[in-house]
Design an enzyme around this catalytic site. Structure first.
Site, PDB file in Angstrom:
ATOM      1  N   CYS A   1     -11.559  -6.923  -2.883  1.00 44.32           N
ATOM      2  CA  CYS A   1     -10.877  -6.503  -4.105  1.00 44.32           C
ATOM      3  C   CYS A   1     -10.344  -5.090  -3.890  1.00 44.32           C
ATOM      4  O   CYS A   1     -11.061  -4.234  -3.369  1.00 44.32           O
ATOM      5  CB  CYS A   1     -11.868  -6.530  -5.265  1.00 44.32           C
ATOM      6  SG  CYS A   1     -11.167  -5.948  -6.815  1.00 44.32           S
TER       7      CYS A   1
ATOM      8  N   HIS B   1      -9.950 -14.981  -9.222  1.00 37.36           N
ATOM      9  CA  HIS B   1     -10.268 -13.565  -9.036  1.00 37.36           C
ATOM     10  C   HIS B   1      -9.504 -12.694 -10.040  1.00 37.36           C
ATOM     11  O   HIS B   1     -10.095 -11.827 -10.699  1.00 37.36           O
ATOM     12  CB  HIS B   1      -9.931 -13.166  -7.588  1.00 37.36           C
ATOM     13  CG  HIS B   1     -10.212 -11.746  -7.236  1.00 37.36           C
ATOM     14  ND1 HIS B   1     -11.138 -11.381  -6.292  1.00 37.36           N
ATOM     15  CD2 HIS B   1      -9.672 -10.584  -7.705  1.00 37.36           C
ATOM     16  CE1 HIS B   1     -11.173 -10.056  -6.198  1.00 37.36           C
ATOM     17  NE2 HIS B   1     -10.289  -9.549  -7.036  1.00 37.36           N
ATOM     18  N   GLU B   2      -8.196 -12.940 -10.178  1.00 36.92           N
ATOM     19  CA  GLU B   2      -7.376 -12.098 -11.063  1.00 36.92           C
ATOM     20  C   GLU B   2      -7.700 -12.352 -12.533  1.00 36.92           C
ATOM     21  O   GLU B   2      -7.763 -11.413 -13.328  1.00 36.92           O
ATOM     22  CB  GLU B   2      -5.883 -12.312 -10.790  1.00 36.92           C
ATOM     23  CG  GLU B   2      -5.436 -11.977  -9.372  1.00 36.92           C
ATOM     24  CD  GLU B   2      -5.909 -10.614  -8.879  1.00 36.92           C
ATOM     25  OE1 GLU B   2      -6.040  -9.687  -9.698  1.00 36.92           O
ATOM     26  OE2 GLU B   2      -6.177 -10.494  -7.669  1.00 36.92           O
TER      27      GLU B   2
ATOM     28  N   HIS C   1     -10.763 -10.537 -13.550  1.00 36.73           N
ATOM     29  CA  HIS C   1     -10.508  -9.119 -13.838  1.00 36.73           C
ATOM     30  C   HIS C   1     -10.172  -8.921 -15.315  1.00 36.73           C
ATOM     31  O   HIS C   1     -10.591  -7.945 -15.935  1.00 36.73           O
ATOM     32  CB  HIS C   1      -9.308  -8.605 -13.024  1.00 36.73           C
ATOM     33  CG  HIS C   1      -9.660  -8.025 -11.690  1.00 36.73           C
ATOM     34  ND1 HIS C   1     -10.502  -6.952 -11.544  1.00 36.73           N
ATOM     35  CD2 HIS C   1      -9.256  -8.366 -10.438  1.00 36.73           C
ATOM     36  CE1 HIS C   1     -10.607  -6.658 -10.244  1.00 36.73           C
ATOM     37  NE2 HIS C   1      -9.866  -7.501  -9.553  1.00 36.73           N
TER      38      HIS C   1
HETATM   39 ZN    ZN Z   1      -9.759  -7.596  -7.540  1.00 36.54          ZN
END
Ligand code: ZN
Length: 213
Positions: free
Chosen positions: A124, A166-167, A170
């Site tokens: 990341c 993953h995004e 966030h």
């Molecule tokens: Zn990330």
């Protein structure tokens, strides 16, 4: 869909302070990475395109395959993604790293499709210098909007599905480390030195003593 003039002015000043180019990336420990991002509903008006452009430049410069707005300190549910994939080798790559076109995710959400999971090293841009193994859904259904407001509803598989997860995480205030096998944690240097022969993390799991699903 009302523009928020104060917020818009703050984001514009931030983009201008960085010459409308590459933006600084916020690192772990900053609260903006841990607060759920606000639903994007037109708060930036015509500045939205400029923000997305600067996010893209920042992602490519890093380089990375995705960037969520909180990572540049803007708490909006917006992310950009792009991955050229592994090209010729994609067929033999267990990560299924097929190309993911440049795209913008607005208010994205995902749910698992099927119950297959895959575990691989990932990193990341907000946890600079490290990677760890994360088990994720092999396929997900992505919903939300694109940059034009068009509704998304599609299924992604393999590495593109990992990037989307993953995004989107966030934007919920999560980092990949929240779901990682912490015993797999490796500096980029040690990943290249010991574990880069194959994307399959089973040798690393045996020697570093962490579990794979
Ligand atoms: Zn990330």
């Amino acid at each position: 869909m009302a523009v928020d003039p104060t917020f818009r002015a703050a984001v514009e000043a931030f983009l201008d302070a960085n010459d409308r180019g590459v933006l600084p990336i916020v690192q772990a420990g900053h609260p903006v990475l841990r607060v759920p991002a606000a639903v994007y509903d037109g708060q930036l008006g015509d500045l939205f395109e400029d923000l997305v452009h600067a996010m893209r430049l920042t992602m490519l410069d890093a380089p990375g395959v995705g960037l969520a707005a909180p990572q540049i300190g803007v708490g909006l549910a917006v992310a950009v993604v792009w991955d050229p994939g592994t090209g010729e080798g994609a067929a033999e790559d267990p990560r299924e790293r097929t190309p993911l076109e440049h795209r913008v995710l607005v208010n994205p959400s995902y749910e698992a499709v099927g119950n297959e999971r895959r575990a691989f090293y990932e990193g990341c841009l907000s946890v600079d210098g490290y990677q760890a193994v994360v088990s994720r859904h092999r396929s997900v259904r992505l919903t939300g909007q694109d940059e034009t407001g068009r509704e998304l509803d599609e299924v992604l598989t393999g590495w593109p599905a990992r990037i989307i997860q993953h995004e989107t995480d966030h934007l919920r205030g999560q980092l990949y480390l929240d779901h990682a096998e912490l015993r797999s944690l490796s500096t980029n240097e040690n990943l290249a030195r010991f574990w880069a022969d194959s994307p399959d993390p089973s040798t690393a799991a045996r020697i570093l003593r962490f579990d794979l699903p």
